[in-house]
Scaffold this motif. Structure first.
Motif, mmCIF file in Angstrom:
data_model
loop_
_atom_site.group_PDB
_atom_site.id
_atom_site.type_symbol
_atom_site.label_atom_id
_atom_site.label_comp_id
_atom_site.label_asym_id
_atom_site.label_seq_id
_atom_site.Cartn_x
_atom_site.Cartn_y
_atom_site.Cartn_z
ATOM 1 N N LEU A 285 36.757 39.057 46.647
ATOM 2 C CA LEU A 285 36.218 40.207 45.907
ATOM 3 C C LEU A 285 36.922 40.340 44.570
ATOM 4 C CD1 LEU A 285 38.378 42.871 46.147
ATOM 5 C CD2 LEU A 285 37.601 42.723 48.497
ATOM 6 N N GLY A 286 36.345 41.175 43.697
ATOM 7 C CA GLY A 286 36.929 41.455 42.392
ATOM 8 C C GLY A 286 37.336 42.913 42.296
ATOM 9 N N SER A 287 38.301 43.191 41.423
ATOM 10 C CA SER A 287 38.816 44.554 41.333
ATOM 11 C C SER A 287 39.516 44.760 39.997
ATOM 12 C CB SER A 287 39.786 44.826 42.484
ATOM 13 O OG SER A 287 40.937 43.991 42.363
ATOM 14 N N GLY A 288 39.954 45.974 39.754
ATOM 15 C CA GLY A 288 40.727 46.267 38.556
ATOM 16 C C GLY A 288 40.771 47.760 38.283
ATOM 17 N N MET A 289 41.557 48.110 37.276
ATOM 18 C CA MET A 289 41.640 49.507 36.834
ATOM 19 C C MET A 289 40.444 49.806 35.922
ATOM 20 S SD MET A 289 44.328 50.441 38.396
ATOM 21 C CE MET A 289 44.597 52.073 37.676
ATOM 22 N N VAL A 290 39.818 50.947 36.126
ATOM 23 C CA VAL A 290 38.613 51.291 35.358
ATOM 24 C C VAL A 290 38.943 51.298 33.860
ATOM 25 C CG1 VAL A 290 36.826 53.024 34.959
ATOM 26 C CG2 VAL A 290 37.716 52.643 37.277
ATOM 27 N N HIS A 291 38.137 50.591 33.078
ATOM 28 C CA HIS A 291 38.360 50.466 31.639
ATOM 29 C C HIS A 291 38.249 51.841 30.964
ATOM 30 C CE1 HIS A 291 38.119 49.009 27.537
ATOM 31 N NE2 HIS A 291 38.325 47.755 27.970
ATOM 32 N N PRO A 292 39.164 52.151 30.051
ATOM 33 C CA PRO A 292 39.100 53.450 29.357
ATOM 34 C C PRO A 292 37.751 53.718 28.706
ATOM 35 C CG PRO A 292 41.183 52.363 28.897
ATOM 36 C CD PRO A 292 40.347 51.363 29.647
ATOM 37 N N ARG A 293 37.077 52.680 28.208
ATOM 38 C CA ARG A 293 35.772 52.897 27.575
ATOM 39 C C ARG A 293 34.732 53.345 28.595
ATOM 40 N NH1 ARG A 293 35.419 47.476 23.748
ATOM 41 N NH2 ARG A 293 37.126 48.040 22.305
ATOM 42 N N VAL A 294 34.813 52.830 29.820
ATOM 43 C CA VAL A 294 33.883 53.253 30.873
ATOM 44 C C VAL A 294 34.107 54.728 31.193
ATOM 45 C CG1 VAL A 294 33.179 52.896 33.269
ATOM 46 C CG2 VAL A 294 33.723 50.925 31.823
ATOM 47 N N LEU A 295 35.361 55.129 31.285
ATOM 48 C CA LEU A 295 35.665 56.537 31.525
ATOM 49 C C LEU A 295 35.121 57.406 30.394
ATOM 50 C CD1 LEU A 295 39.361 56.216 32.760
ATOM 51 C CD2 LEU A 295 37.351 56.729 34.163
#
Length: 355
Positions: A285-295
């Protein structure tokens, strides 16, 4: 006067002897003892006799009534018993004959995997969120920081639909990430959701299908770190595969919607295919911290809120867990395959204890 009494007695007993069913028996009872019956007719004549004759005649008829009543009741019980014996004999069941088992459908491996995933994340406090299969180009790509030139936005990778009256492009969603966007737009943090559902991509081979299932997860709160992400996914993978000591590795990667991004691998054996064994690694699977631009695209201040996201292919996890070699077999509707890999629809999704 006794001659008519003897005749009545003989006629009644003879009629009872010939009665073979309940209907015939009841007709005899009415014809002799009913309101218009023969014995009742004799009893009505008592009123025209003098006292002494009425006394003798009345005693004689009462004895006859008692006798015929007993005879009729006894014959009724005999007929009832005979009918019951005949019915029992006709409906007899040979309990030594094996019962033919009625075929029962099973739960499809995809449905079973979704139930297990939902149960595991549900125990961690996640709720299930849903969204439409037909998404706007903005929800599916732009809000997720996917640039216009990204390969995923090309016609040979994505199913595009004609725009509607508002002019916005629409696609068959390539991921359930649009559910994350809709949740952040419609719900204030903290957020803790998973989004299982169908997704669509223009690809078809042994490991890819034009329609498949994904489950994505999203956590938005204050003070969220990579440690929360790693702890959540390690716990999930070990419970899902039933391996308390399952090796889990995180590798740096790139996704437009997370920063930093990580691929997640589990230990396995390339030779035997055993999960958790050997010295090889398999990406799951893939993962990560939500990108500031998405927020920011969803109206959340990146300085105040942080979060992590992850996504997995449901069929891929099911293939690994159940040893299924070809993705295409999931949708061929082969009853033999479904019987082999299907599970009891009444069995609950199991959470492995002690993990």
């Amino acid at each position: 006067m006794s001659d008519d009494v003897d005749t009545l007695r003989q006629d009644c007993l003879a009629a009872l002897a010939e009665a073979t069913d309940q209907r015939g028996w009841d007709a005899i009872r009415v014809s002799f003892l009913g309101k218009s019956g023969r014995l009742t007719g004799l009893l009505k004549q008592l009123g025209r006799m003098d006292a002494e004759e009425r006394k003798v005649r009345g005693a004689q008829l009462n004895r006859l009534r008692d006798e015929l009543t007993r005879a009729i009741e006894d014959r009724g019980r005999e007929i009832e018993t005979t009918a019951l014996d005949a019915r029992l004999a006709a409906e007899r069941v040979d309990i030594s004959v094996p019962v033919l088992e009625t075929p029962r459908g099973g739960l499809h491996p995809v449905s079973q995997a979704v139930e297990e995933i939902t149960a595991i994340f549900g125990a961690m406090g996640f709720t299930v969120a849903e969204g439409p299969d037909i998404e706007t180009d903005w929800h599916n790509f732009s809000a997720l920081n996917t640039p216009e030139h990204h390969a995923a936005r090309t016609d040979h990778d994505t199913f595009y639909l004609p725009p509607e009256g508002d002019g916005r492009n629409r696609v068959l969603r390539t991921q359930t990430s649009g559910v994350q966007i809709r949740t952040m737009l419609g719900q204030k943090p903290p957020i803790r959701i998973i989004a299982p559902g169908r997704t669509y991509r223009a690809d078809h081979d042994a490991t890819h299908s034009p329609m498949f299932h994904q489950c994505e997860g999203l956590v938005i709160d204050q003070g969220i770190t990579l440690g929360h992400l790693k702890g959540t996914l390690i716990e999930f993978l070990r419970v899902f595969f039933g391996k308390p000591d399952l090796p889990v590795r995180f590798r740096a990667s790139y996704f437009p919607f997370t920063e930093p991004s990580m691929e997640v691998d589990i230990g396995w054996s390339r030779k035997t295919g055993e999960i958790g064994g050997g010295e090889d690694w398999l990406e799951v699977l893939g993962s990560g911290m939500v990108h500031p631009r998405v927020l920011a695209n969803c109206g959340l201040n990146p300085e105040e809120w942080q979060g992590f996201a992850f996504g997995m292919g449901v069929e891929r996890l099911s293939m690994l867990k159940n040893g299924i070699p070809d993705l295409r077999s999931f949708y061929e509707s082969d009853v033999r395959w479904l019987t082999h890999y299907g599970t009891d629809p009444l069995a609950p999704a199991l959470l492995h204890e002690g993990v």
